[in-house]
Design a protein around this motif. Structure first.
Motif, PDB file in Angstrom:
ATOM      1  N   UNK A  43    -102.582  67.051  19.661  1.00 24.38           N
ATOM      2  CA  UNK A  43    -100.477  67.272  19.362  1.00 24.38           C
ATOM      3  C   UNK A  43    -100.425  65.998  20.406  1.00 24.38           C
ATOM      4  N   UNK A  44    -100.543  66.209  21.729  1.00 26.39           N
ATOM      5  CA  UNK A  44    -100.176  65.492  23.183  1.00 26.39           C
ATOM      6  C   UNK A  44    -101.151  64.197  22.360  1.00 26.39           C
ATOM      7  N   UNK A  45    -102.863  63.906  22.406  1.00 24.77           N
ATOM      8  CA  UNK A  45    -102.876  62.965  22.181  1.00 24.77           C
ATOM      9  C   UNK A  45    -101.788  62.437  21.242  1.00 24.77           C
ATOM     10  N   UNK A  46    -102.141  63.000  19.312  1.00 23.30           N
ATOM     11  CA  UNK A  46    -100.984  61.863  18.736  1.00 23.30           C
ATOM     12  C   UNK A  46     -99.680  61.467  19.375  1.00 23.30           C
ATOM     13  N   UNK A  47     -99.249  62.313  20.373  1.00 20.67           N
ATOM     14  CA  UNK A  47     -97.622  61.975  21.194  1.00 20.67           C
ATOM     15  C   UNK A  47     -97.828  61.174  21.511  1.00 20.67           C
ATOM     16  N   UNK A  48     -99.415  60.625  22.294  1.00 24.06           N
ATOM     17  CA  UNK A  48     -98.955  59.518  23.156  1.00 24.06           C
ATOM     18  C   UNK A  48     -99.682  58.692  22.327  1.00 24.06           C
ATOM     19  N   UNK A  49    -100.483  58.470  21.135  1.00 24.59           N
ATOM     20  CA  UNK A  49    -101.286  57.152  20.140  1.00 24.59           C
ATOM     21  C   UNK A  49     -99.288  57.016  19.756  1.00 24.59           C
ATOM     22  N   UNK A  50     -99.127  57.603  19.178  1.00 23.21           N
ATOM     23  CA  UNK A  50     -97.699  57.482  18.620  1.00 23.21           C
ATOM     24  C   UNK A  50     -97.258  56.323  19.211  1.00 23.21           C
ATOM     25  N   UNK A  51     -96.755  56.803  21.053  1.00 21.74           N
ATOM     26  CA  UNK A  51     -95.986  56.287  21.643  1.00 21.74           C
ATOM     27  C   UNK A  51     -96.602  54.559  21.456  1.00 21.74           C
ATOM     28  N   UNK A  52     -97.962  54.517  22.330  1.00 25.16           N
ATOM     29  CA  UNK A  52     -98.832  53.495  21.985  1.00 25.16           C
ATOM     30  C   UNK A  52     -98.606  52.842  20.664  1.00 25.16           C
ATOM     31  N   UNK A  53     -97.721  53.010  19.991  1.00 24.15           N
ATOM     32  CA  UNK A  53     -98.128  51.364  18.515  1.00 24.15           C
ATOM     33  C   UNK A  53     -97.101  51.330  19.009  1.00 24.15           C
ATOM     34  N   UNK A  60     -92.427  51.202  26.184  1.00 22.52           N
ATOM     35  CA  UNK A  60     -91.979  51.725  27.377  1.00 22.52           C
ATOM     36  C   UNK A  60     -90.767  52.591  27.923  1.00 22.52           C
ATOM     37  N   UNK A  61     -89.965  52.581  27.656  1.00 22.05           N
ATOM     38  CA  UNK A  61     -88.524  54.008  27.192  1.00 22.05           C
ATOM     39  C   UNK A  61     -89.347  55.133  26.865  1.00 22.05           C
ATOM     40  N   UNK A  62     -89.677  54.893  25.677  1.00 22.71           N
ATOM     41  CA  UNK A  62     -90.708  56.135  25.073  1.00 22.71           C
ATOM     42  C   UNK A  62     -92.093  57.232  25.757  1.00 22.71           C
ATOM     43  N   UNK A  63     -92.381  55.907  26.897  1.00 24.11           N
ATOM     44  CA  UNK A  63     -93.471  56.600  27.919  1.00 24.11           C
ATOM     45  C   UNK A  63     -92.620  57.467  29.367  1.00 24.11           C
TER      46      UNK A  63
END
Length: 150
Positions: A43-53, A60-63
């Motif tokens: 789930x965390x990897x999915x969140x980080x991948x979505x942010x990267x997109x 930048x704000x999402x990170x």
């Protein structure tokens, strides 16, 4: 008069339909994962991948929001919610980041669900527009998230 009342209602927008499809895919993916630890890590990897997109300013704000939320409230578990990075307590979303690009709005949003303990009298804010995440904004987000899970 609403669009429904006037007979001009045309259903969900393309962005809304896409968000619903993302939510259905998120639910299916979560159901396929085996262990609780595996589910949390994925789930965390999915969140980080979505942010990267996301587009640059939203990304930048999402990170920064992700870093602040996870530091301020380690009990919150990152997960995708309708294709948005969100943070849940016992499986229930407490807060989320909606990029400006998600629904083609002029600003990103940090939103809180009814699970967040932000109650203040008979009226309180449950969403905040974000155009930039400064040190001051990070402090405010941290305080809100801590209050939300208190």
């Amino acid at each position: 008069m609403s669009d429904v009342d006037s007979g001009t209602y045309e259903g969900f927008t393309a962005e809304e339909r896409a968000a619903m499809k993302e939510h259905a895919q998120e639910q299916k993916a979560a159901a396929r994962r085996s262990s609780r630890a595996d589910k949390a890590a994925q789930a965390e990897r999915d969140v980080l991948a979505k942010i990267a997109e996301m587009q640059d300013s939203d990304r930048i704000m999402a990170e920064r929001v992700h870093a602040v939320v996870t530091a301020a409230a380690p009990a919150l578990a990152p997960k995708l919610w309708y294709g948005m990075p969100s943070y849940a307590l016992d499986g229930k979303v407490v807060c989320f980041f909606q990029s400006a690009g998600k629904f083609k709005t002029r600003y990103a949003t940090l939103g809180f669900s009814d699970q967040a303990k932000l109650d203040e009298g008979t009226m309180w804010a449950s969403a905040f527009a974000l155009t930039e995440v400064t040190a001051e904004v990070e402090e405010r987000i941290s305080a809100l998230v801590k209050q939300a899970v208190s």
